[in-house]
Motif scaffolding. Structure first.
Motif, PDB file in Angstrom:
ATOM      1  N   CYS A 203       0.847  -1.188   0.000  1.00 27.73           N
ATOM      2  CA  CYS A 203       0.000   0.000   0.000  1.00 27.73           C
ATOM      3  C   CYS A 203       0.882   1.236   0.000  1.00 27.73           C
ATOM      4  O   CYS A 203       1.786   1.370   0.834  1.00 27.73           O
ATOM      5  CB  CYS A 203      -0.898  -0.001   1.239  1.00 27.73           C
ATOM      6  SG  CYS A 203      -2.090   1.353   1.292  1.00 27.73           S
ATOM      7  N   ALA A 204       0.651   2.145  -0.943  1.00 30.22           N
ATOM      8  CA  ALA A 204       1.440   3.378  -1.057  1.00 30.22           C
ATOM      9  C   ALA A 204       0.802   4.487  -0.237  1.00 30.22           C
ATOM     10  O   ALA A 204      -0.423   4.528  -0.043  1.00 30.22           O
ATOM     11  CB  ALA A 204       1.544   3.797  -2.515  1.00 30.22           C
ATOM     12  N   PHE A 205       1.650   5.428   0.238  1.00 26.58           N
ATOM     13  CA  PHE A 205       1.194   6.551   1.052  1.00 26.58           C
ATOM     14  C   PHE A 205       1.822   7.840   0.530  1.00 26.58           C
ATOM     15  O   PHE A 205       2.892   7.815  -0.083  1.00 26.58           O
ATOM     16  CB  PHE A 205       1.574   6.335   2.519  1.00 26.58           C
ATOM     17  CG  PHE A 205       0.799   5.247   3.192  1.00 26.58           C
ATOM     18  CD1 PHE A 205      -0.322   5.541   3.953  1.00 26.58           C
ATOM     19  CD2 PHE A 205       1.182   3.921   3.045  1.00 26.58           C
ATOM     20  CE1 PHE A 205      -1.045   4.532   4.561  1.00 26.58           C
ATOM     21  CE2 PHE A 205       0.468   2.898   3.651  1.00 26.58           C
ATOM     22  CZ  PHE A 205      -0.660   3.208   4.417  1.00 26.58           C
ATOM     23  N   PRO A 206       1.181   8.960   0.798  1.00 26.38           N
ATOM     24  CA  PRO A 206       1.717  10.229   0.286  1.00 26.38           C
ATOM     25  C   PRO A 206       2.979  10.693   1.015  1.00 26.38           C
ATOM     26  O   PRO A 206       3.708  11.541   0.497  1.00 26.38           O
ATOM     27  CB  PRO A 206       0.557  11.214   0.505  1.00 26.38           C
ATOM     28  CG  PRO A 206      -0.237  10.611   1.629  1.00 26.38           C
ATOM     29  CD  PRO A 206      -0.125   9.139   1.447  1.00 26.38           C
ATOM     30  N   SER A 207       3.220  10.168   2.213  1.00 23.24           N
ATOM     31  CA  SER A 207       4.394  10.595   2.985  1.00 23.24           C
ATOM     32  C   SER A 207       4.790   9.485   3.946  1.00 23.24           C
ATOM     33  O   SER A 207       4.005   8.566   4.234  1.00 23.24           O
ATOM     34  CB  SER A 207       4.078  11.864   3.786  1.00 23.24           C
ATOM     35  OG  SER A 207       3.111  11.576   4.787  1.00 23.24           O
ATOM     36  N   VAL A 208       6.025   9.585   4.440  1.00 26.74           N
ATOM     37  CA  VAL A 208       6.490   8.636   5.458  1.00 26.74           C
ATOM     38  C   VAL A 208       5.629   8.743   6.705  1.00 26.74           C
ATOM     39  O   VAL A 208       5.290   7.733   7.338  1.00 26.74           O
ATOM     40  CB  VAL A 208       7.974   8.895   5.791  1.00 26.74           C
ATOM     41  CG1 VAL A 208       8.381   8.193   7.081  1.00 26.74           C
ATOM     42  CG2 VAL A 208       8.864   8.430   4.643  1.00 26.74           C
ATOM     43  N   LYS A 209       5.253   9.965   7.080  1.00 27.07           N
ATOM     44  CA  LYS A 209       4.429  10.147   8.275  1.00 27.07           C
ATOM     45  C   LYS A 209       3.100   9.424   8.139  1.00 27.07           C
ATOM     46  O   LYS A 209       2.637   8.757   9.073  1.00 27.07           O
ATOM     47  CB  LYS A 209       4.189  11.625   8.555  1.00 27.07           C
ATOM     48  CG  LYS A 209       3.391  11.861   9.847  1.00 27.07           C
ATOM     49  CD  LYS A 209       3.146  13.320  10.115  1.00 27.07           C
ATOM     50  CE  LYS A 209       2.481  13.530  11.472  1.00 27.07           C
ATOM     51  NZ  LYS A 209       1.256  12.725  11.686  1.00 27.07           N
ATOM     52  N   ALA A 210       2.472   9.541   6.969  1.00 24.21           N
ATOM     53  CA  ALA A 210       1.180   8.866   6.768  1.00 24.21           C
ATOM     54  C   ALA A 210       1.343   7.356   6.884  1.00 24.21           C
ATOM     55  O   ALA A 210       0.509   6.673   7.507  1.00 24.21           O
ATOM     56  CB  ALA A 210       0.608   9.237   5.402  1.00 24.21           C
ATOM     57  N   ALA A 211       2.417   6.811   6.312  1.00 24.85           N
ATOM     58  CA  ALA A 211       2.656   5.377   6.403  1.00 24.85           C
ATOM     59  C   ALA A 211       2.885   4.959   7.842  1.00 24.85           C
ATOM     60  O   ALA A 211       2.351   3.938   8.304  1.00 24.85           O
ATOM     61  CB  ALA A 211       3.854   4.998   5.536  1.00 24.85           C
ATOM     62  N   CYS A 212       3.694   5.733   8.578  1.00 19.47           N
ATOM     63  CA  CYS A 212       3.975   5.391   9.973  1.00 19.47           C
ATOM     64  C   CYS A 212       2.736   5.530  10.849  1.00 19.47           C
ATOM     65  O   CYS A 212       2.547   4.748  11.797  1.00 19.47           O
ATOM     66  CB  CYS A 212       5.109   6.256  10.504  1.00 19.47           C
ATOM     67  SG  CYS A 212       6.707   5.863   9.769  1.00 19.47           S
ATOM     68  N   ASP A 213       1.892   6.513  10.548  1.00 19.02           N
ATOM     69  CA  ASP A 213       0.627   6.639  11.286  1.00 19.02           C
ATOM     70  C   ASP A 213      -0.225   5.388  11.113  1.00 19.02           C
ATOM     71  O   ASP A 213      -0.855   4.907  12.062  1.00 19.02           O
ATOM     72  CB  ASP A 213      -0.151   7.862  10.813  1.00 19.02           C
ATOM     73  CG  ASP A 213       0.447   9.174  11.295  1.00 19.02           C
ATOM     74  OD1 ASP A 213       1.285   9.137  12.220  1.00 19.02           O
ATOM     75  OD2 ASP A 213       0.099  10.230  10.734  1.00 19.02           O
ATOM     76  N   ALA A 214      -0.222   4.832   9.905  1.00 15.69           N
ATOM     77  CA  ALA A 214      -0.971   3.603   9.646  1.00 15.69           C
ATOM     78  C   ALA A 214      -0.381   2.432  10.431  1.00 15.69           C
ATOM     79  O   ALA A 214      -1.116   1.589  10.965  1.00 15.69           O
ATOM     80  CB  ALA A 214      -0.987   3.293   8.146  1.00 15.69           C
ATOM     81  N   VAL A 215       0.946   2.390  10.516  1.00 17.63           N
ATOM     82  CA  VAL A 215       1.596   1.328  11.288  1.00 17.63           C
ATOM     83  C   VAL A 215       1.210   1.428  12.755  1.00 17.63           C
ATOM     84  O   VAL A 215       0.826   0.433  13.387  1.00 17.63           O
ATOM     85  CB  VAL A 215       3.130   1.417  11.133  1.00 17.63           C
ATOM     86  CG1 VAL A 215       3.822   0.445  12.088  1.00 17.63           C
ATOM     87  CG2 VAL A 215       3.530   1.130   9.699  1.00 17.63           C
TER      88      VAL A 215
END
Length: 470
Positions: A235-247
């Motif tokens: 799954c792609a995210f617009p930013s590292v922060k968005a990806a880490c928030d999902a984690v």
């Protein structure tokens, strides 16, 4: 920093000469002193210069190991255990010379107790070999550091990998070891019981000691049942922060994800080029769920909802084995994919680990540092653990090139420590991170030295690693 800590130590020339004669007589062709053999038993996966041992013993039994240790102990000659040589911080270098014990022939699975979910193996067994052996039992060993490392080496560096978020690291999965200590005797640190309150936890003392306290001769491991169903996707995210928030949200909601890996946009470009993928070149999470048909479908759907809430794209998941294997093959080839971006450059692979709540901040600050200094350095991380790796591609032919990369590594470690993290989540200290260990633990390193002095008074076991003894 790494080059300074990898300095050559004082050699015991007379002792080495005496031991070479003893081992040649004892082992014949299983003892080699040719330069090609010695060069194969030093460090090749890092930019730290190779430091060759004086001889290599191909051990086949625990008695072989005891014979080597007794000879080396008598003459105060260094001993370096060698598994597959896949460690990344100079762990198998021989800064004072000495004898390398090659465990490739001690590669037998000694016992499998399927009912108790455990097994005992010799240290030269590799993780892929073990899982092939276990396939018909319905069990598997889950620790997966990427490289086909030896179990002894994985235990010695306290390795982990992509499955750690669900199954833990080597410290959680080693039940006991046997080890040859400085007097040449073999000790057993524990029995197979799942828990014990009997004395000091010697097992965990040896797990992560990087061969500085003794030489492992067997490892007893915790096993897991092969899941009925495995599903995975990206799954792609617009930013590292968005990806880490999902984690973070996934972990906090208690969704039992087995793997959750973060690849930044540079690493995704490298993987697309190297592995023939067509993913968007954005920060991306690779995930895997283990369970039944119903549970993996539910968990995948739950993550899809979390991803959407955090601004991510569609989570495309599959249980198809071929498609999953292609995904994880690309993840495991991330090192080679990154190197292919600039094959003319050297590579330094380094890692840190921070509390998961600080992961996005640490990765973003590291990306800004990379951009500010004009570095080419893809990032990939075990996001569920707060652990990430940076592969810095640089010119190792110039003093300036080395200085730039070592300054970057120093800033990276300072950043992680400022966030109450660690200088290494899974690579270990070896030669490359000795100064950072002092910064991280301060006076506790002096206690480590006292343990080392008590168990290895002549400092024959892998000297010049983790910390300096004099």
């Amino acid at each position: 920093m790494a080059l300074a800590d990898a300095k050559a130590g004082r050699r015991n020339e007379a002792g080495i000469a005496a031991v070479l004669g003893i081992l040649k007589q004892a082992f014949g062709e299983r003892f080699q002193t040719g330069e090609s053999f010695r060069a194969q038993h030093t460090h090749t996966t890092t930019y730290i210069p190779a430091q060759l041992p004086d001889g290599v013993v191909f051990a086949e039994t625990r008695e072989d190991v005891q014979a080597v240790v007794r000879a080396c102990a008598e003459y105060k000659v260094p001993i370096i255990a060698f598994g597959t040589g896949s460690s990344l911080e100079g762990q198998v270098n021989a800064p004072q010379g000495g004898i390398s014990i090659d465990f490739s022939r001690m590669n037998r699975v000694l016992e499998v107790n399927a009912e108790d979910l455990d097994c005992t193996v010799e240290p030269g067994v590799t993780r892929e070999q073990l899982n092939t052996y276990l396939r018909d039992t319905g069990l598997f060993f889950p620790i997966d550091p990427g490289a086909n490392a030896s179990i002894g080496g994985m235990a010695s560096t306290r390795a982990s990998g992509t499955n750690a978020v669900r199954y833990g690291t080597m410290k959680d999965n080693v039940l006991a070891v046997t080890a040859v200590t400085a007097n040449g005797e073999e000790i057993r640190t524990a029995r197979r019981a799942k828990k014990s309150s009997a004395g000091y936890d010697l097992t965990r003392l040896f797990v992560g000691a990087e061969g500085t306290l003794g030489v492992l001769t067997s490892v007893t491991l915790r096993l897991q049942g092969i899941p009925q169903k495995i599903a995975g996707g990206a799954c792609a995210f617009p930013s590292v922060k968005a990806a880490c928030d999902a984690v973070i949200m996934t972990i906090q909601m208690g969704i039992p994800v087995a793997r959750i890996e973060l690849l930044d946009s540079v690493q995704m470009r490298a993987c697309n080029l190297y592995s023939g993928l067509t993913y968007e070149e954005q920060p991306t999470l690779f995930l895997e769920f283990h369970g039944t048909d119903e549970t993996v479908a539910l968990q995948s759907a739950q993550f899809g909802e979390i991803a959407a809430e955090c601004g991510g794209g569609e989570f495309l998941w599959t249980s198809n084995l071929e498609e999953r294997n292609k995904l994880w093959k690309a993840r495991h080839d991330a090192y080679w994919a990154a190197r292919a971006l600039a094959p003319e450059l050297a590579a330094l692979s380094t890692d840190v680990c921070v509390p998961i709540s600080r992961l996005a901040e640490c990765v973003a600050a590291t990306q800004a540092d990379i951009e500010e200094h004009g570095l080419l350095a893809p990032i990939v991380g075990h996001a569920g653990d707060g652990n990430f790796h940076v592969l810095v591609l640089f010119d190792d032919k110039t003093t300036e090139g080395i200085a730039v990369v070592e300054a970057f590594v120093a800033r990276l470690n300072a950043r992680a420590l400022a966030m109450d993290g660690t200088c290494t989540g899974e690579h270990g200290v070896g030669q490359g991170k000795m100064s950072f260990l002092e910064q991280e633990l301060g006076g506790a390193v002096d206690l480590m030295r006292q343990v080392k002095q008590a168990l290895d008074p002549d400092a024959i076991f892998n000297p010049g690693k983790i910390f300096h003894t004099n």
